[in-house]
Design an enzyme around this catalytic site. Structure first.
Site, PDB file in Angstrom:
ATOM      1  N   CYS A 346      84.168  16.378  31.189  1.00 20.64           N
ATOM      2  CA  CYS A 346      84.735  17.726  31.106  1.00 20.64           C
ATOM      3  C   CYS A 346      86.200  17.703  31.514  1.00 20.64           C
ATOM      4  CB  CYS A 346      83.951  18.685  31.991  1.00 20.64           C
ATOM      5  SG  CYS A 346      84.607  20.367  31.983  1.00 20.64           S
ATOM      6  N   CYS A 349      87.210  20.793  33.742  1.00 14.82           N
ATOM      7  CA  CYS A 349      86.772  20.769  35.139  1.00 14.82           C
ATOM      8  C   CYS A 349      87.491  19.708  35.959  1.00 14.82           C
ATOM      9  CB  CYS A 349      85.268  20.520  35.204  1.00 14.82           C
ATOM     10  SG  CYS A 349      84.285  21.774  34.366  1.00 14.82           S
ATOM     11  N   ASP A 350      87.591  18.506  35.405  1.00  9.56           N
ATOM     12  CA  ASP A 350      88.084  17.371  36.178  1.00  9.56           C
ATOM     13  C   ASP A 350      89.552  17.042  35.920  1.00  9.56           C
ATOM     14  OD1 ASP A 350      85.558  17.211  37.191  1.00  9.56           O
ATOM     15  OD2 ASP A 350      84.894  15.650  35.820  1.00  9.56           O
TER      16      ASP A 350
END
Length: 524
Positions: A346, A349-350
């Protein structure tokens, strides 16, 4: 801290509380302590059963930290940092779950959670901008309220940078047990429960209540195809059960949806909620947080017996498989070993962990190119690796990526190994398919974006699968095994779309009904 509209909504939500719940906050000199107090003070104003207590004589914490207590007993749930953003809902749900309210698993899953061997002490490091983190946080918080020796601390990584560095965390959510990484990335309650059973062990399985019953139709899968199949079968008067890892399936990870005819725009999570609500209008027996271990299909016309992971079982005259697909992994050495330590799925997200760092994206389809473009806004260097000679993404996306000065595209690259130093990723190795040479790119992170893999691992040897793992079906959804049908993305039907999956599910359910009619007529 909370606006008037939110306070009014929370008053309605917390009107369901029956027991006094106390938020106990520790003293801290952190700059965010006053904001944390303001949030909790606003929160407790929404119900006379919510109270706030400052632990004045407790040791000083390095960041705002508070615990949730019910009837003067610690629930096992604590937060470090201010649970705002996507995590505010986790705090609200934690308060409901502490009082036994909110959506809870059925008794079978509760018993599996309670059989976990304690003590269990977990920490989850998350980011307030992470869209996958709440699923993990909320699942573990729920488990803490159901287990007598289970504690879970939810930590905003922004207030614990030293711990993030010491643990080598490079992705969120990251679940830590005994100072070691237990899990990283998106997950479901079922997957987390399975990991905890492996890590901590479980008490002897109870033999009672393991048979979940017999049904006319069993639908395996809770996405668009599965929900549609169950609804159409129930409308025909058949007794229907639905087994799913989670209701909504891949919808839970889908953002904007603009091609649902008659609905110009929606998103995956609300659409999944609508599917679940629609299912609730019919007498469909739902067994969520389950995964099928095996199917026993002895002879044509006989009942099919289905074994679930965790020891439960059920049977049905007909089965509709609608298990969809999951994110495909590279399957190369070093990948699994570095999940959460440089290997991620992701970018949204990361990505923040890679500000001013080097990253590699594997996959040249739309999702891969979009991820590379997003990461280019943070990373100092982005390299995209594509197996084929050309990118498969839309021209508008590839043109945008090529216009970014610090983005590089490498085609005909077959990834062969992820390299790490034991704590984090340091490089990725690939074969240049044009020359056969082995090459290495030094990198701080690798984002895998290579499409989806059909969820058919439990079907091998039972029915015909294609080389790519899809279920071979005829025009009506019949498989090569008598009485077993399949619908949606898990099959060989073309064009994997939400709307086609829904239609396919309806078609297959109607086929099941027709086949039953024909069978009864022939017997008559």
């Amino acid at each position: 801290m909370l606006d008037t509209s939110t306070i009014e909504q929370l008053r309605s939500v917390f009107a369901r509380l029956d027991s006094p719940i106390t938020l106990k906050i520790y003293p801290s000199n952190h700059a965010d302590q006053s904001d944390a107090l303001a949030l909790l003070e606003s929160l407790v104003q929404t119900s006379p059963l919510l109270q706030l207590e400052t632990l004045k004589n407790a040791p000083q914490e390095r960041a705002p930290r508070f615990e949730i207590h019910r009837d003067s007993r610690f629930t096992g749930i604590s937060f470090r940092g201010i649970p705002g953003g996507h995590e505010f809902s986790s705090l609200v749900l934690a308060l409901l779950h502490a009082d036994g309210k909110g959506k809870r698993p059925d008794r079978g899953i509760e018993e599996r959670i309670q059989r976990l061997k304690g003590p269990i002490r977990l920490k989850t490091y998350m980011s307030l901008s992470c869209e996958n983190c709440p699923d993990v946080v909320q699942a573990l918080n729920l488990m803490a309220t159901l287990h007598s020796d289970f504690e879970h601390e939810v930590i905003d990584g922004a207030v614990a940078p030293e711990e993030i560095d010491a643990l080598g965390i490079q992705g969120v959510p990251s679940v830590i047990a005994d100072e070691k990484l237990l899990h990283s990335g998106k997950s479901t309650l079922l997957d987390l429960l399975t990991k905890l059973e492996t890590a901590f062990g479980t008490s002897a399985q109870e033999s009672a209540s393991q048979d979940l019953g017999h049904f006319d139709v069993l639908v395996i899968g809770g996405g668009p195809a599965g929900a549609s199949s169950a609804i159409y079968a129930a409308r025909k008067g058949l007794s229907v059960a639905l087994v799913a890892e989670r209701l909504g399936g891949q919808l839970q990870e889908t953002k904007g949806i603009e091609n649902m005819i008659s609905i110009p725009y929606t998103e995956g999570v609300p659409l999944a909620a609508q599917l679940t609500d629609h299912l609730s209008k019919y007498p469909v027996k739902i067994f969520e947080h389950r995964r099928v271990r095996s199917i026993h299909n002895s002879e044509p016309g006989a009942n099919k017996h289905v074994a679930l992971e965790g020891g439960e079982s059920l049977s049905a005259q007909a089965i509709i498989i609608a298990t969809g697909a999951k994110w495909r992994e590279l399957g190369i050495p070093g990948e699994k070993e570095n999940l959460g330590q440089g290997v991620a799925f992701c970018a949204h997200c990361d990505g923040p962990f890679y500000k001013n760092k080097r990253v590699v994206v594997v996959g040249g389809g739309n999702s891969g190119v979009e991820a590379a473009i997003d990461l280019a806004g943070l990373a100092s260097e982005v390299t995209l690796l594509e197996y084929h000679e050309q990118l498969k993404a839309d021209d508008v996306l590839t043109s945008k990526l090529r216009s970014i000065p610090h983005a590089k595209i490498v085609t005909q690259a077959k990834t062969t190994r992820v390299i790490g130093d034991g704590k984090k990723v340091t490089a990725i190795e690939f074969e240049d398919r044009a020359t056969g040479a082995t090459k290495t790119i030094e990198t701080d992170g690798i984002f895998v974006q290579i499409g989806l893999l059909p969820n058919t691992h439990f079907l091998k040897g039972l029915l015909e699968l294609t080389a790519s793992g899809e279920i071979a079906v005829d025009s009506r959804g019949r498989t090569s095994a008598s009485g077993i049908y399949a619908a949606g993305d898990v099959t060989t039907i073309p064009f994997k779309q939400i709307i086609t999956a829904m239609g396919d599910g309806a078609k297959v359910a109607l086929t099941v009904f027709e086949d039953r009619l024909h069978a009864s007529k022939s017997l008559g």
